[in-house]
Design a protein around this motif. Structure first.
Motif, short mmCIF file in Angstrom:
data_model
loop_
_atom_site.label_atom_id
_atom_site.label_comp_id
_atom_site.label_asym_id
_atom_site.label_seq_id
_atom_site.Cartn_x
_atom_site.Cartn_y
_atom_site.Cartn_z
N LEU A 1 -0.97 -11.41 -4.18
CA LEU A 1 -2.36 -11.73 -3.87
C LEU A 1 -2.58 -11.48 -2.39
CD1 LEU A 1 -2.58 -15.22 -5.65
CD2 LEU A 1 -2.89 -12.97 -6.64
N LYS A 2 -3.64 -10.74 -2.08
CA LYS A 2 -3.92 -10.40 -0.67
C LYS A 2 -5.31 -10.87 -0.28
CE LYS A 2 -1.42 -6.61 1.44
NZ LYS A 2 -1.21 -5.18 1.37
N ASN A 3 -5.36 -11.86 0.59
CA ASN A 3 -6.63 -12.39 1.11
C ASN A 3 -7.66 -12.66 0.03
OD1 ASN A 3 -5.67 -10.04 3.33
ND2 ASN A 3 -5.98 -12.13 4.07
N ILE A 4 -7.20 -13.36 -1.00
CA ILE A 4 -8.07 -13.67 -2.13
C ILE A 4 -9.02 -14.82 -1.79
CG2 ILE A 4 -8.05 -14.75 -4.44
CD1 ILE A 4 -7.33 -11.89 -4.57
N ARG A 5 -10.29 -14.61 -2.10
CA ARG A 5 -11.29 -15.66 -1.91
C ARG A 5 -12.16 -15.76 -3.15
NH1 ARG A 5 -13.87 -18.16 2.46
NH2 ARG A 5 -16.08 -18.61 2.18
N LYS A 6 -12.52 -16.98 -3.51
CA LYS A 6 -13.44 -17.16 -4.62
C LYS A 6 -14.52 -18.17 -4.26
CE LYS A 6 -15.18 -16.81 -8.71
NZ LYS A 6 -15.77 -15.55 -9.19
N THR B 1 -6.42 -23.79 -10.61
CA THR B 1 -6.85 -23.12 -11.84
C THR B 1 -7.58 -21.82 -11.50
OG1 THR B 1 -6.95 -25.15 -13.12
CG2 THR B 1 -8.33 -23.34 -13.88
N THR B 2 -8.45 -21.89 -10.51
CA THR B 2 -9.20 -20.69 -10.12
C THR B 2 -8.25 -19.58 -9.70
OG1 THR B 2 -10.99 -22.13 -9.39
CG2 THR B 2 -11.06 -19.85 -8.63
N THR B 3 -7.21 -19.91 -8.94
CA THR B 3 -6.23 -18.91 -8.52
C THR B 3 -5.56 -18.28 -9.74
OG1 THR B 3 -5.80 -20.16 -6.50
CG2 THR B 3 -4.14 -18.55 -7.14
N LEU B 4 -5.13 -19.13 -10.67
CA LEU B 4 -4.45 -18.64 -11.87
C LEU B 4 -5.38 -17.76 -12.72
CD1 LEU B 4 -1.53 -19.26 -12.71
CD2 LEU B 4 -2.43 -20.81 -14.43
N ARG B 5 -6.64 -18.20 -12.83
CA ARG B 5 -7.61 -17.44 -13.65
C ARG B 5 -7.94 -16.09 -13.02
NH1 ARG B 5 -10.65 -19.63 -17.57
NH2 ARG B 5 -12.55 -18.64 -16.82
N MET B 6 -7.87 -16.01 -11.69
CA MET B 6 -8.09 -14.71 -11.04
C MET B 6 -6.91 -13.77 -11.32
SD MET B 6 -10.11 -15.37 -7.46
CE MET B 6 -9.09 -16.67 -6.76
N ILE B 7 -5.69 -14.34 -11.32
CA ILE B 7 -4.52 -13.50 -11.63
C ILE B 7 -4.62 -13.01 -13.07
CG2 ILE B 7 -1.99 -13.45 -11.86
CD1 ILE B 7 -1.90 -15.69 -9.72
N ALA B 8 -5.04 -13.92 -13.97
CA ALA B 8 -5.13 -13.57 -15.39
C ALA B 8 -6.28 -12.60 -15.68
CB ALA B 8 -5.29 -14.84 -16.23
N GLY B 9 -7.29 -12.61 -14.81
CA GLY B 9 -8.42 -11.72 -15.01
C GLY B 9 -9.64 -12.38 -15.64
N GLU C 1 0.33 -2.10 -7.62
CA GLU C 1 -0.93 -1.45 -7.99
C GLU C 1 -2.06 -2.47 -8.05
OE1 GLU C 1 -1.20 1.54 -10.70
OE2 GLU C 1 0.87 2.26 -10.47
N VAL C 2 -3.21 -2.11 -7.46
CA VAL C 2 -4.36 -3.01 -7.51
C VAL C 2 -4.85 -3.12 -8.95
CG1 VAL C 2 -6.70 -3.43 -6.68
CG2 VAL C 2 -5.03 -2.33 -5.19
N ILE C 3 -5.01 -4.36 -9.43
CA ILE C 3 -5.41 -4.52 -10.84
C ILE C 3 -6.73 -5.28 -10.96
CG2 ILE C 3 -3.10 -4.38 -11.83
CD1 ILE C 3 -4.06 -7.75 -11.83
N ASN C 4 -7.47 -5.42 -9.85
CA ASN C 4 -8.74 -6.17 -9.88
C ASN C 4 -9.66 -5.75 -11.03
OD1 ASN C 4 -7.64 -6.65 -7.26
ND2 ASN C 4 -9.64 -7.47 -6.65
N GLU C 5 -9.65 -4.44 -11.32
CA GLU C 5 -10.61 -3.93 -12.31
C GLU C 5 -10.10 -4.03 -13.75
OE1 GLU C 5 -13.62 -3.28 -11.38
OE2 GLU C 5 -13.03 -3.65 -9.30
N LEU C 6 -8.83 -4.40 -13.93
CA LEU C 6 -8.28 -4.44 -15.29
C LEU C 6 -8.77 -5.67 -16.06
CD1 LEU C 6 -4.50 -3.38 -15.11
CD2 LEU C 6 -6.53 -1.96 -15.50
N GLU C 7 -9.02 -5.47 -17.35
CA GLU C 7 -9.36 -6.59 -18.25
C GLU C 7 -8.13 -7.48 -18.42
OE1 GLU C 7 -12.32 -7.27 -19.71
OE2 GLU C 7 -13.09 -5.64 -18.45
N PRO C 8 -8.35 -8.78 -18.75
CA PRO C 8 -7.20 -9.67 -18.97
C PRO C 8 -6.14 -9.07 -19.90
CG PRO C 8 -9.22 -10.93 -19.06
CD PRO C 8 -9.62 -9.48 -18.90
#
Ligand SMILES: Nc1ncnc2c1ncn2[C@@H]1O[C@H](COP(=O)(O)OP(=O)(O)O)[C@@H](O)[C@H]1O
Ligand SMILES: [Mg+2]
Length: 358
Positions: free
Chosen positions: A6-11, A44-52, A66-73
């Motif tokens: 995770l790199k500089n993740i913000r929600k 939970t928010t952190t985990l849910r961002m990892i899960a997508g 590899e950046v996976i921000n755009e991948l579906e869960p």
């Protein structure tokens, strides 16, 4: 088995609700990482961002570089186990477990084989024909784990999977989770608000507070070397004694001064600047005897079986507890002497940061 970064993740959920502030973290292959912290700190928010299930407002998530921000869960090859196990009530345990592979159109004979395998792994073979309503809380949680296991994910994300269970069952299941991790040798990211669960399960603990990481380290490191009042107070049961006072200089000496205790600080802490401070010591490190130390009156003796807690009267209102052997002779009303060994003292400045011993 992936490395997750995770790199500089913000929600932000809104302008005023920042669930995760600016979080950077690398989770190594096969590691058992525990995210721990009080309710609402952003686990939970952190985990849910990892899960997508949740998009970060900012920052990047990498799996194997590899950046996976755009991948579906479903495309991330991660398995998530939730606090409440949403099983289909009208399907049998076996059908519940088969759900994932059936969606993927895996052949029936292959699915049956896999169901048998994962059921054995989490010891629910005898439950396969039952309905969820016929399973206990612990059994349902095993079913939920089996349902994730069968999808053979690269990493497991678990959000307080044991928190709905009673204490005894929670300990039993904790051992099962540990065994499963050792057997699978896969990455586990485990969320809990329970410091004891974090201590016993983790290779590495990430302590969170208000959307930020407060400290990262091995359980023993976090316990022996908390970097702040917050972390010191969060881990340990009974928790660390924390006494408010002031640092003052008296001639060449540097002294911690409070109405409960006055201590000449050891050399390692002699550079502490004057001003308000909190002194910390773990209950099991306080020496209690009749010969030396500061006299303190015991108002409560609490036998716990293996050891006994002595509660001392204080002027400041801060709690002061010592853990002693269960065959202690001290009783309520006694006024023994207590000593804080130099190398067991922690000091925190007025901002809650640990005063360095270097
Ligand atoms: N969907 C949401 N909408 C608005 N606020 C949310 C949402 N989910 C979580 N939050 C807020 O974000 C913060 C972090 O929540 P969460 O990640 O669930 O914490 P934890 O799991 O550590 O208890 C809390 O203040 C929570 O109220
Ligand atoms: Mg949560």
């Amino acid at each position: 088995m992936p490395q997750i970064e995770l790199k500089n993740i913000r929600k932000e959920f809104s302008k005023s609700i920042v669930a995760v502030n600016d979080l950077s973290l690398t989770i190594e292959e096969g590691e058992f990482l525990v995210l721990v912290g009080p309710s609402g700190c952003g686990k939970t928010t952190t985990l849910r961002m990892i899960a997508g299930f949740e998009d970060p407002t900012r920052g990047e998530i990498f799996i194997d570089k590899e950046v996976i921000n755009e991948l579906e869960p479903a495309e991330r090859n991660l398995g998530m186990v939730f606090q409440t196990h949403a099983l289909f009530p009208h399907k049998t345990v076996a059908e519940n477990i088969a759900f994932g592979p059936r969606m993927k159109k895996v052949e029936k004979t292959e699915i049956d084989k896999q169901i048998k395998q994962v059921a054995e792994m989490v010891k629910i073979t005898h439950l396969l024909d039952k309905l969820p309503a016929q399973c206990s809380g612990g059994e349902s949680q095993r079913v939920a784990v089996a349902r994730t296991l069968i999808t053979d994910p690269g990493a497991f994300l678990l959000d307080e999977p044991l928190s709905s269970l009673d204490a005894k069952l929670r300990r039993e299941m904790r051992a099962e989770v540990d065994r499963l991790h050792k057997e699978l040798k896969k990455t586990f990211i485990y969320v809990t608000h329970d410091q004891e669960e974090a201590m016993t399960l983790a290779d590495r603990i990430v302590v969170m507070d208000g959307g930020n990481i407060r400290q990262v380290g091995s359980p023993i490191d976090i316990y022996n070397n908390p970097n702040s009042y917050f972390v010191a107070d969060f881990f340990g049961s009974p928790s660390m004694n924390l006494i408010e006072g002031d640092i003052v200089t008296k001639g060449k000496k540097v002294v911690f001064n409070s109405s409960d205790i006055k201590l000449d600080l050891p050399k390692s802490l002699a550079k502490t600047p004057p001003g308000p401070a909190t002194l910390g010591i773990r209950p099991e490190q306080i020496l209690v005897n009749n010969k030396s130390g500061t006299k303190k009156k015991i108002y409560l003796v609490e036998p716990l079986g293996k050891d006994t807690l002595l509660y001392f009267e204080t002027q400041t209102g801060n709690e002061l507890i010592a853990v002693v052997d269960s065959n202690t002779k001290f009783k309520a009303g006694d006024t023994p002497g207590i000593t804080f060994p130099d190398d067991q003292i922690f000091l925190f400045d007025k901002n809650g940061n640990r005063v360095s011993t270097k």
